[in-house]
Motif scaffolding. Structure first.
Motif, PDB file in Angstrom:
ATOM      1  N   VAL A  98      15.190 -81.041  36.771  1.00 44.64           N
ATOM      2  CA  VAL A  98      15.638 -79.818  36.110  1.00 44.64           C
ATOM      3  C   VAL A  98      15.447 -80.007  34.612  1.00 44.64           C
ATOM      4  O   VAL A  98      16.099 -80.845  34.001  1.00 44.64           O
ATOM      5  CB  VAL A  98      17.116 -79.512  36.439  1.00 44.64           C
ATOM      6  CG1 VAL A  98      17.580 -78.271  35.703  1.00 44.64           C
ATOM      7  CG2 VAL A  98      17.308 -79.357  37.937  1.00 44.64           C
ATOM      8  N   ALA A  99      14.534 -79.228  34.034  1.00 48.07           N
ATOM      9  CA  ALA A  99      14.229 -79.356  32.610  1.00 48.07           C
ATOM     10  C   ALA A  99      14.736 -78.182  31.782  1.00 48.07           C
ATOM     11  O   ALA A  99      14.776 -78.256  30.561  1.00 48.07           O
ATOM     12  CB  ALA A  99      12.721 -79.508  32.415  1.00 48.07           C
ATOM     13  N   ALA A 100      15.117 -77.082  32.463  1.00 47.46           N
ATOM     14  CA  ALA A 100      15.566 -75.879  31.759  1.00 47.46           C
ATOM     15  C   ALA A 100      16.426 -75.044  32.696  1.00 47.46           C
ATOM     16  O   ALA A 100      16.361 -75.194  33.924  1.00 47.46           O
ATOM     17  CB  ALA A 100      14.359 -75.070  31.286  1.00 47.46           C
ATOM     18  N   LEU A 101      17.216 -74.154  32.125  1.00 46.96           N
ATOM     19  CA  LEU A 101      18.074 -73.286  32.932  1.00 46.96           C
ATOM     20  C   LEU A 101      17.274 -72.474  33.945  1.00 46.96           C
ATOM     21  O   LEU A 101      17.739 -72.242  35.061  1.00 46.96           O
ATOM     22  CB  LEU A 101      18.878 -72.359  32.022  1.00 46.96           C
ATOM     23  CG  LEU A 101      19.984 -73.019  31.207  1.00 46.96           C
ATOM     24  CD1 LEU A 101      20.543 -72.041  30.177  1.00 46.96           C
ATOM     25  CD2 LEU A 101      21.095 -73.542  32.117  1.00 46.96           C
ATOM     26  N   VAL A 102      16.088 -72.072  33.596  1.00 50.82           N
ATOM     27  CA  VAL A 102      15.259 -71.270  34.496  1.00 50.82           C
ATOM     28  C   VAL A 102      14.956 -72.029  35.788  1.00 50.82           C
ATOM     29  O   VAL A 102      14.725 -71.407  36.836  1.00 50.82           O
ATOM     30  CB  VAL A 102      13.974 -70.783  33.785  1.00 50.82           C
ATOM     31  CG1 VAL A 102      13.014 -71.939  33.525  1.00 50.82           C
ATOM     32  CG2 VAL A 102      13.305 -69.675  34.556  1.00 50.82           C
ATOM     33  N   ASP A 103      14.978 -73.341  35.761  1.00 55.09           N
ATOM     34  CA  ASP A 103      14.717 -74.142  36.955  1.00 55.09           C
ATOM     35  C   ASP A 103      15.807 -73.989  38.015  1.00 55.09           C
ATOM     36  O   ASP A 103      15.604 -74.347  39.172  1.00 55.09           O
ATOM     37  CB  ASP A 103      14.572 -75.629  36.594  1.00 55.09           C
ATOM     38  CG  ASP A 103      13.369 -75.907  35.720  1.00 55.09           C
ATOM     39  OD1 ASP A 103      12.417 -75.096  35.724  1.00 55.09           O
ATOM     40  OD2 ASP A 103      13.379 -76.938  35.023  1.00 55.09           O
ATOM     41  N   LEU A 104      16.966 -73.463  37.622  1.00 57.24           N
ATOM     42  CA  LEU A 104      18.077 -73.275  38.553  1.00 57.24           C
ATOM     43  C   LEU A 104      18.000 -71.944  39.296  1.00 57.24           C
ATOM     44  O   LEU A 104      18.660 -71.749  40.304  1.00 57.24           O
ATOM     45  CB  LEU A 104      19.414 -73.373  37.811  1.00 57.24           C
ATOM     46  CG  LEU A 104      19.680 -74.688  37.076  1.00 57.24           C
ATOM     47  CD1 LEU A 104      20.949 -74.581  36.251  1.00 57.24           C
ATOM     48  CD2 LEU A 104      19.748 -75.846  38.051  1.00 57.24           C
ATOM     49  N   ARG A 105      17.204 -71.023  38.772  1.00 59.21           N
ATOM     50  CA  ARG A 105      17.097 -69.686  39.375  1.00 59.21           C
ATOM     51  C   ARG A 105      16.695 -69.786  40.836  1.00 59.21           C
ATOM     52  O   ARG A 105      15.817 -70.535  41.202  1.00 59.21           O
ATOM     53  CB  ARG A 105      16.051 -68.852  38.657  1.00 59.21           C
ATOM     54  CG  ARG A 105      16.534 -68.283  37.379  1.00 59.21           C
ATOM     55  CD  ARG A 105      15.559 -67.202  36.904  1.00 59.21           C
ATOM     56  NE  ARG A 105      15.831 -66.872  35.535  1.00 59.21           N
ATOM     57  CZ  ARG A 105      16.756 -66.000  35.155  1.00 59.21           C
ATOM     58  NH1 ARG A 105      17.473 -65.370  36.045  1.00 59.21           N
ATOM     59  NH2 ARG A 105      16.955 -65.755  33.881  1.00 59.21           N
ATOM     60  N   GLY A 106      17.358 -68.986  41.634  1.00 58.85           N
ATOM     61  CA  GLY A 106      17.004 -68.901  43.041  1.00 58.85           C
ATOM     62  C   GLY A 106      17.616 -69.979  43.914  1.00 58.85           C
ATOM     63  O   GLY A 106      17.483 -69.919  45.134  1.00 58.85           O
ATOM     64  N   LEU A 107      18.290 -70.960  43.311  1.00 56.74           N
ATOM     65  CA  LEU A 107      18.925 -71.994  44.120  1.00 56.74           C
ATOM     66  C   LEU A 107      20.199 -71.439  44.743  1.00 56.74           C
ATOM     67  O   LEU A 107      20.935 -70.684  44.116  1.00 56.74           O
ATOM     68  CB  LEU A 107      19.264 -73.225  43.270  1.00 56.74           C
ATOM     69  CG  LEU A 107      18.093 -73.994  42.674  1.00 56.74           C
ATOM     70  CD1 LEU A 107      18.612 -75.183  41.864  1.00 56.74           C
ATOM     71  CD2 LEU A 107      17.143 -74.472  43.759  1.00 56.74           C
ATOM     72  N   ARG A 108      20.467 -71.843  45.944  1.00 57.88           N
ATOM     73  CA  ARG A 108      21.668 -71.405  46.647  1.00 57.88           C
ATOM     74  C   ARG A 108      22.866 -72.276  46.286  1.00 57.88           C
ATOM     75  O   ARG A 108      23.999 -71.816  46.278  1.00 57.88           O
ATOM     76  CB  ARG A 108      21.376 -71.485  48.140  1.00 57.88           C
ATOM     77  CG  ARG A 108      22.407 -70.912  49.011  1.00 57.88           C
ATOM     78  CD  ARG A 108      21.866 -70.822  50.435  1.00 57.88           C
ATOM     79  NE  ARG A 108      22.919 -70.659  51.389  1.00 57.88           N
ATOM     80  CZ  ARG A 108      23.553 -69.532  51.614  1.00 57.88           C
ATOM     81  NH1 ARG A 108      23.234 -68.458  50.924  1.00 57.88           N
ATOM     82  NH2 ARG A 108      24.516 -69.471  52.503  1.00 57.88           N
ATOM     83  N   THR A 109      22.603 -73.533  45.995  1.00 55.92           N
ATOM     84  CA  THR A 109      23.623 -74.506  45.644  1.00 55.92           C
ATOM     85  C   THR A 109      23.151 -75.261  44.409  1.00 55.92           C
ATOM     86  O   THR A 109      21.956 -75.531  44.261  1.00 55.92           O
ATOM     87  CB  THR A 109      23.850 -75.493  46.813  1.00 55.92           C
ATOM     88  OG1 THR A 109      24.460 -74.782  47.882  1.00 55.92           O
ATOM     89  CG2 THR A 109      24.740 -76.648  46.430  1.00 55.92           C
ATOM     90  N   ALA A 110      24.091 -75.615  43.553  1.00 52.38           N
ATOM     91  CA  ALA A 110      23.745 -76.378  42.350  1.00 52.38           C
ATOM     92  C   ALA A 110      23.197 -77.749  42.735  1.00 52.38           C
ATOM     93  O   ALA A 110      23.733 -78.409  43.619  1.00 52.38           O
ATOM     94  CB  ALA A 110      24.980 -76.544  41.470  1.00 52.38           C
TER      95      ALA A 110
END
Length: 138
Positions: free
Chosen positions: A3-15
């Motif tokens: 994970v290099a940026a907040l955008v990489d978290l988009r679409g994930l169901r779980t952190a």
């Protein structure tokens, strides 16, 4: 998953699990994004009401936000009220505009913290970030 940026978290169901360097990069980016917004909503998908409320309180403290009041008048961390007795996964929704948060039982969710920034004067600044781990600020 790196994970290099907040955008990489988009679409994930779980952190995802994050390394300390990833957390530092995300905290810095999040601070910059939050600074452009006027107010916030928070969503917490957690295994219990107590875990959701603890995540909210850590987020408020870390970001120097005024504490939100429970909509039903009972804070699950205080050990009273119907929400404190809820067993199983919950979704907490907090809203700085109203100054309150609510909890509801919710099965089938992932786990994590979502923060949405709102800025009527600058709609380009508005976005939702996450899911971040429940201990991101704790």
């Amino acid at each position: 998953m790196a994970v290099a940026a907040l955008v990489d978290l988009r679409g994930l169901r779980t952190a995802p699990s994050l390394t300390e360097p990833e957390r530092q990069v995300l905290r810095q980016e999040l601070q910059e994004r939050l600074a452009a917004c006027d107010w916030f909503t928070v969503g917490v998908m957690a295994p219990s009401a107590a875990a959701a409320t603890a995540t909210l309180r850590h987020c408020e403290a870390a970001l120097d936000w005024s504490p939100l009041a429970p909509l039903n008048g009972h804070d699950p961390q205080g050990g009273t009220g119907a929400a404190a007795a809820e067993a199983g996964p919950v979704f907490l929704k907090g809203n700085q505009n109203t100054g309150t948060f609510s909890l509801r039982q919710e099965n089938g969710l992932g786990e994590g913290l979502l923060i949405s920034g709102h800025s009527p004067a600058d709609p380009e600044a508005e976005d939702t970030w996450g899911p971040l781990p429940l201990d991101f600020f704790g």
